[in-house]
Design an enzyme around this catalytic site. Structure first.
Site, short mmCIF file in Angstrom:
data_model
loop_
_atom_site.label_atom_id
_atom_site.label_comp_id
_atom_site.label_asym_id
_atom_site.label_seq_id
_atom_site.Cartn_x
_atom_site.Cartn_y
_atom_site.Cartn_z
N HIS A 83 0.83 -1.28 0.26
CA HIS A 83 -0.14 0.03 0.20
C HIS A 83 0.85 1.56 -0.02
O HIS A 83 0.63 2.28 -0.85
CB HIS A 83 -0.88 0.00 1.24
CG HIS A 83 -1.82 -0.98 1.41
ND1 HIS A 83 -1.84 -2.31 2.04
CD2 HIS A 83 -2.90 -1.32 0.64
CE1 HIS A 83 -2.65 -3.09 1.92
NE2 HIS A 83 -3.43 -2.55 1.02
N ASP A 95 -3.85 -8.09 -6.98
CA ASP A 95 -5.22 -8.47 -7.20
C ASP A 95 -5.56 -8.19 -8.93
O ASP A 95 -6.08 -7.40 -9.03
CB ASP A 95 -6.29 -7.75 -6.40
CG ASP A 95 -5.78 -8.17 -4.84
OD1 ASP A 95 -6.06 -9.16 -4.62
OD2 ASP A 95 -5.52 -7.16 -4.34
O1 PAF Z 1 -7.99 -4.46 -2.77
C1 PAF Z 1 -8.67 -4.10 -1.95
O2 PAF Z 1 -8.14 -3.81 -0.81
C2 PAF Z 1 -10.14 -4.02 -2.10
O3 PAF Z 1 -10.72 -4.97 -2.69
C3 PAF Z 1 -10.70 -2.42 -2.57
C4 PAF Z 1 -10.01 -2.10 -4.03
C5 PAF Z 1 -10.14 -1.49 -1.71
C6 PAF Z 1 -12.38 -2.43 -2.50
O4 PAF Z 1 -12.80 -2.77 -1.21
#
Ligand code: PAF
Length: 285
Positions: A34, A147
């Site tokens: 992140h 993802d």
């Molecule tokens: O990847 C994630 O953390 C979640 O799927 C997201 C994109 C924040 C949506 O809730």
């Protein structure tokens, strides 16, 4: 750094932010993956907004919504350190009032791979991301390639619904042994944590086999599956697909994507990587 919990306050805050705004949607329990998205947003935008929201609609009944790891004070400290302008952390009731009735579906793309195993998951993801895009109204939003299917779905949705936010994909951040960073890695026992590196090894093996001249999608899939099974994982899928349609590829001509999902006891892990033949070059991107 402002921490905002309501839609109205977020709408007011966004009009005071310097543009372009870079948006990083998260479910919290932030890790270096992140943080790398936040840094990329900073490099390209004047303000950075991070959302922290464990979205109930993307969890199936019986999944880990209640016990999904949460640590808001730590997340806020990380965001502060990364010079985030606004953290938007709404409650479920704020995002989904009692009379909420509208959902977004990205037909086709949502139905295979993760979507086949977790039916309804991507409907929840697409719905919350569409809402967040409308609320934040950022010029750009940053998503990790970890993802991969989610990334393709969000990109399609943003284009189809004219959401006016560019979806930027960012490379997966890995632990030193290759395991893709994920908030759910905390669920792994010490033994399973060792075994989990098999996903990265399987992806690397497929790439090496491709460079060695094997271009059959099903051969590369079998290589990856065998490696995972040998390492003691239960495989949900090991696929070689077209990078944007996610349709299985029988023969790799240009770039392809390897997608993996496997279970180690109660923990499900996903990973993916580009597969590039020896003739592939950056100019073909
Ligand atoms: O990847 C994630 O953390 C979640 O799927 C997201 C994109 C924040 C949506 O809730």
């Amino acid at each position: 750094m402002q921490v905002i919990e309501t839609l109205d306050h977020m709408r007011a805050a966004r009009s005071a932010l310097r543009r372009p705004i870079g948006f990083v949607p998260t479910m919290g329990y932030l890790h270096d993956g992140h943080v790398s998205l936040i840094h990329r947003a900073h490099a390209e935008c004047a303000s950075v907004v991070v959302s922290i929201f464990v979205n109930p609609t993307q969890f199936l009944p019986g999944e880990d919504y209640e016990r999904y790891p949460r640590d808001t004070p730590r997340d806020l400290a990380l965001c502060e350190k990364a010079a985030v302008s606004v953290v938007f952390a709404p409650t479920p009731a704020e995002v989904y009032p009692p009379d909420f009735a509208s959902y977004v579906e990205v037909t086709g793309l949502q139905d295979r791979w993760e979507g086949a195993i977790r039916p309804g998951h991507f409907r929840g993801v697409a719905t919350v991301v569409a809402k967040l895009f409308r609320i934040v109204q950022a010029e750009r939003a940053y998503f990790g390639e970890k993802d991969y299917q989610q990334l393709q779905i969000v990109r399609r949705m943003a284009l189809d619904l004219c959401l006016d936010t560019d979806v930027i994909s960012c490379p997966t951040i890995r632990e030193p042994d290759g395991l893709a960073m994920s908030s759910r890695n905390v669920y792994l026992s010490a033994d399973d944590r060792q075994r989990a590196v098999a996903l990265f090894r399987a992806l690397s093996a497929a790439q090496s086999q491709l460079l060695g001249g094997e271009t059959s999608g099903s051969s590369l899939s079998s290589t990856m599956k065998d490696l995972l099974v040998k390492a003691g994982l239960d495989v949900d899928y090991a696929a070689v697909v077209h990078p944007s349609s996610l349709e299985p590829l029988e023969r790799i001509g240009r770039e392809a994507r390897a997608l993996l999902a496997a279970r180690l006891g109660p923990v499900r892990l996903i990973d993916n990587a580009p597969l590039r033949p020896a003739t592939w070059s950056e100019t073909q991107k």
